[in-house]
Motif scaffolding. Structure first.
Motif, PDB file in Angstrom:
ATOM      1  N   VAL A 148       0.491  -6.293   7.836  1.00 44.29           N
ATOM      2  CA  VAL A 148       1.330  -5.648   6.839  1.00 44.29           C
ATOM      3  C   VAL A 148       0.473  -4.715   6.003  1.00 44.29           C
ATOM      4  N   LEU A 149       0.857  -3.470   5.955  1.00 40.10           N
ATOM      5  CA  LEU A 149       0.199  -2.506   5.093  1.00 40.10           C
ATOM      6  C   LEU A 149       1.092  -2.247   3.884  1.00 40.10           C
ATOM      7  N   ASP A 150       0.473  -1.792   2.805  1.00 38.06           N
ATOM      8  CA  ASP A 150       1.213  -1.466   1.599  1.00 38.06           C
ATOM      9  C   ASP A 150       1.881  -2.702   0.995  1.00 38.06           C
ATOM     10  N   ARG A 151       2.631  -2.504  -0.046  1.00 35.68           N
ATOM     11  CA  ARG A 151       3.263  -3.669  -0.651  1.00 35.68           C
ATOM     12  C   ARG A 151       4.651  -3.316  -1.180  1.00 35.68           C
ATOM     13  N   GLY A 152       5.342  -4.345  -1.634  1.00 34.61           N
ATOM     14  CA  GLY A 152       6.660  -4.152  -2.209  1.00 34.61           C
ATOM     15  C   GLY A 152       7.643  -3.643  -1.174  1.00 34.61           C
ATOM     16  N   ASP A 153       8.613  -2.850  -1.630  1.00 37.72           N
ATOM     17  CA  ASP A 153       9.650  -2.425  -0.691  1.00 37.72           C
ATOM     18  C   ASP A 153       9.173  -1.293   0.207  1.00 37.72           C
ATOM     19  N   HIS A 154       7.934  -0.838   0.003  1.00 35.73           N
ATOM     20  CA  HIS A 154       7.401   0.141   0.952  1.00 35.73           C
ATOM     21  C   HIS A 154       6.376  -0.490   1.892  1.00 35.73           C
ATOM     22  N   ALA A 155       6.288  -1.824   1.868  1.00 38.47           N
ATOM     23  CA  ALA A 155       5.377  -2.505   2.792  1.00 38.47           C
ATOM     24  C   ALA A 155       5.869  -2.318   4.216  1.00 38.47           C
ATOM     25  N   ARG A 162      15.758   3.004   2.534  1.00 37.28           N
ATOM     26  CA  ARG A 162      14.370   3.272   2.881  1.00 37.28           C
ATOM     27  C   ARG A 162      14.250   3.453   4.398  1.00 37.28           C
ATOM     28  N   ASN A 221      18.233  -2.515   2.426  1.00 34.19           N
ATOM     29  CA  ASN A 221      17.570  -1.385   3.061  1.00 34.19           C
ATOM     30  C   ASN A 221      17.651  -1.438   4.577  1.00 34.19           C
TER      31      ASN A 221
END
Lengths: 452, 370
Positions: B183-190, B144, B109
């Protein structure tokens, strides 16, 4: 009819409440343990029972307890992992919702064995109504002198706290759970150090599944040897299975670990056969993370023997022709189900739940999801299938926590056993949108080579 | 026992290291090709490492006492050595496969916008993909993307390029009392972000730019001003009441384009000579002191990394030691062709930093005739 240990009294009216639970013989194990046994004797009893962790990995509980570091002046903790988020698994929910006191009872005995004065129940956020049930049970236990200071006059103190999770699958991983419990982002820690040495607040911690802790109750009541008599080999005792999918009677069943898979699916005592008179196509025997098996390999092992419902039986044949006991989430798929779509759904789940900390899992799960979406929608290429196998092999074993493996295994197993269904999707891009591949040859008897 | 040196063998090369050393540090002691790449580990940052998985190695012998091999590849940056441990880095196909896999995942990405990225030339991801990556990608989907964000007046966050190494998060934890980004969110959208658009206001927050291995956090006072390989790194210092004042100036002529902390050959900020602590520099030194007269210039800074900026461009270049012979147990690699014997434009005797103007074939020819 198998023996019931955990769900024996499940249908007694009002078993959720203390009075009934106590009348039915509840809290005997606490009396026995605290008054007549030393903590080491309790651990020894659990070791003798051969109890294995019911959360998925199947690690011997007694051994886990004996690994706990016991430095002077440092508190120890027991954390109960009630973050049951594995798709297909709902056994802990049943226990906590209907017999919460068996969990509290198990916690008291286990904490006593570990020398913990605080125990935490980390419960999945989506189980929104269960913390109230647990807190009520804790209050009842406390009012009756089973919790708090100087329990039963033995000088042993214990407090139990319930902590709601924020709704992340990854927090079921023990170190992520500990991070989350500490109020941080639920990222798995890098091991070593293991929680037994540095866990919650950097203190020695044991993290056990709800069912594991509940199983301590019958072990102490009847003795470890008695517990070890149930089941086969290293799979001792009873196991809760949460059966779901295309079966006549989905639900939570307690099984002796010496029945066959065929009996579990088709007997009226358990799942009652496949719903709507359909045929069995495939099954995931231990929650979404474990390898899927086609009907023929599910009922018989590669050696042509009856496949049994226990740790060794389900994993017979390794990953090539076997699966795993996992957490006991038994998902049954009938002939109308599409394996490609099913695999895509799982991949989407793992992509969504990856914490994003380490690269193979963060990037690999998203990639696999996109390729599976393409295959499912008739836009895939034949090379995609091998690409998926390659991606999963790059994820498996290379991540911080087992979520990477859990994301990789279902994809690998689906392609291993159902490759022709994937190929059919590629070769029939229009047809695959209209109908499913069907049962095909997945229930045909497997050829067992016989020595000449 | 604790003072005793432990013997570790990495790819057939044995070194002795003190107790508590990680495999990565031991491998760095050897240097060269056997050293695993590390994208997230950063020695001065406590708790960093273990995330990117590029430094995975195989432990083929656990220790003298317990010679069992470890079943999985381990992150060398977070695994400490044991006496008699044997490790395979480039001699293990498993490791090479896993490493190639991780490089592919990291680039999946990543926008690969190196031509317009300020980090190009000193980017660890560039080096990593050059050394361990494949020619092409097998990824056929949209990459992404994130919006660009301003983190205060000096720092630009380009989340699309981020590889989520968490170094900047650890840095902020270490240099400030109150971290406002994470870090906000998780996975590949973190994503790395502040919770609601917030400035990062701390005298030392500029150091997140230095620790960022890619072009995700860049210096706004330097953005698009120059290519790093056109600027010359000079060691310099000044008396600063906030920090150690030991820096590297990136100059062109007398003009100071950029100020960074001093880094070692692994791209990590060096220990300050003055204070003995990590040589973090303050925002004043980094963003405001952009005149040569602000500084006492000591001389050319050595570039030890074999990246674009180190490609024979500067005097005082320290070339990394060749380890391949040791890895091969004393055997020499087979030389198929000596490029210098057939090429006119590749002459190691010509010091490129000493010629006037750009190098052309004429430069080499003239020398050959002499």
């Amino acid at each position: 009819m198998g023996r019931k240990l955990l769900l024996e009294k499940a249908h007694v009216e009002g078993i959720r409440y203390y009075d009934v639970y106590r009348r039915e013989g509840g809290y005997r194990s606490v009396e026995k343990a605290l008054k007549s046994m030393t903590p080491d004797e309790v651990t020894e009893e659990v070791k003798k029972s051969g109890l294995r962790g019911r959360g998925g990995a199947g690690f011997p509980t007694g051994m886990k307890w004996s690994f706990l570091a016991k430095p002077e002046g440092v508190p120890r903790y027991l954390v109960v992992n009630a973050d049951e988020s594995e798709p297909g698994t709902f056994k802990d929910r049943y226990l906590m919702e209907f017999i919460p006191h068996i969990l509290i009872e198990g916690i008291i005995t286990s904490s006593y064995a570990l020398g913990a004065n605080s125990a935490y129940i980390y419960i999945r956020g989506e189980y929104a109504w269960i913390p109230d049930i647990l807190e009520q049970a804790i209050a009842e236990a406390k009012n009756n002198g089973w919790l708090g200071k100087n329990i039963l006059g033995t000088g042993y103190n214990l407090e139990v706290y319930v902590q709601r999770g924020g709704g992340a699958y990854i927090c079921g991983e023990e170190t992520a759970l500990i991070e989350s419990l500490e109020g941080k982002r639920g990222n798995p820690r890098i091991k070593p150090p293991f929680p037994a040495v540095k866990g919650l607040w950097d203190c020695p911690t044991v993290v056990n599944n709800v069912e594991t802790i509940a199983a301590v109750v019958p072990i102490i009541n009847n003795g470890g040897d008695d517990y070890a008599k149930i089941g086969v080999g290293r799979s001792t005792g009873t196991k809760l299975m949460s059966a779901c999918g295309n079966i006549n009677k989905p639900g939570v069943y307690e099984i002796d670990m010496n029945i066959s898979v065929e009996e579990f699916i088709f007997s009226d005592e358990y799942c009652g056969g496949i719903a709507n008179g359909k045929r069995l196509k495939a099954c995931i025997p231990g929650g979404s993370s474990v390898p899927i098996l086609p009907a023929n390999l599910l009922l018989k092992t590669a050696k042509g023997e009856q496949r049994m419902m226990h740790y060794e039986g389900l994993s017979d044949g390794g990953f090539a022709t076997g699966s795993m006991m996992g957490s006991g989430g038994f998902i049954v798929l009938d002939e109308d189900q599409c394996i490609v779509k099913h695999t895509y759904t799982l991949a989407r789940f793992y992509r969504h739940e990856s914490c994003g900390q380490c690269s193979p899992c963060r990037e690999g799960t998203g990639w696999m999801e996109k390729i599976l979406w393409r295959l499912e929608n008739g836009q895939g290429k034949l090379s995609d299938i091998d690409l998926l196998v390659d991606i999963q092999s790059k994820i498996e074993g290379n991540t911080i926590c087992p979520l990477g493996d859990a994301a990789a295994w279902p994809v690998a197993a689906a392609i291993r056993h159902f490759r022709d269904e994937f190929e059919w999707h590629v070769n029939n891009p229009k047809e695959c949108l209209q109908r499913n591949y069907g049962l095909a040859h997945y229930a045909d008897p497997i050829h067992v080579p016989t020595p000449a | 026992m604790s003072d005793q040196l432990l013997k570790v063998t990495i790819d057939n090369i044995t070194v002795e290291v003190p107790n508590g050393t990680t495999i990565l540090q031991a491998a760095r002691k050897i240097g060269g090709d056997v050293t695993p790449p590390a994208m997230c580990f950063y020695t001065p940052l406590k708790g960093s490492g273990g995330k990117c998985r590029t430094c995975l190695v195989e432990v083929s012998k656990g220790s003298e006492k317990d010679p069992r091999p470890m079943p999985k590849l381990v992150a060398s940056c977070r695994t400490t050595v044991m006496d008699g441990m044997e490790i395979k880095s480039i001699t293990s196909q498993r490791v090479l496969d896993a490493r190639a896999g991780v490089v592919e995942f990291l680039l999946l990405n990543h926008p690969l916008d190196c031509p317009i990225c300020d980090q190009a030339g000193e980017c660890h991801l560039q080096d990593l993909s050059y050394e361990h990556g494949k020619n092409g990608t097998r990824y056929e989907f949209q990459r992404r993307t994130f919006k660009k964000r301003d983190l205060g007046q000096y720092i630009q966050l380009h989340m699309t390029r981020c590889i989520l190494c968490y170094r900047c998060v650890f840095t902020a934890d270490q240099v400030s009392n109150k971290r406002v980004h994470g870090v906000l969110d998780r996975g590949d959208h973190a994503e790395i972000a502040t919770y609601i658009e917030q400035n990062l206001n701390n005298d030392f927050i500029g150091n997140v730019i230095d620790v960022c291995p890619v072009g995700a956090l860049t210096d706004k006072t330097f953005r698009f001003k120059n290519r790093v390989w056109f600027t010359k790194p000079m060691t310099a210092h000044r008396d600063c009441d906030k920090c150690c004042g030991e820096v590297t100036l990136w100059m062109r002529g007398d003009e100071v384009f950029r100020v960074t902390a001093r880094k070692d050959e692994w791209g990590e900020i060096k220990t300050s000579e003055k204070t003995g602590n990590t040589g973090w520099i303050c925002n004043d030194c980094r963003f405001d002191k952009k005149k040569a007269s602000d500084w006492t210039i000591e001389g050319l800074a050595p570039i030890d990394r074999h990246s674009v900026i180190g490609q024979g461009k500067y005097k005082g270049l320290k070339k990394p030691e060749e380890t391949i012979e040791k890895v091969l147990d004393g055997r020499k690699p087979r030389l198929l062709m000596n490029i210098h014997s057939v090429s006119e434009v590749n002459n190691p005797e010509i010091e490129l930093s000493e010629i006037n103007g750009p190098a052309t074939s004429a430069v080499f020819k003239k020398n050959n005739h002499e």
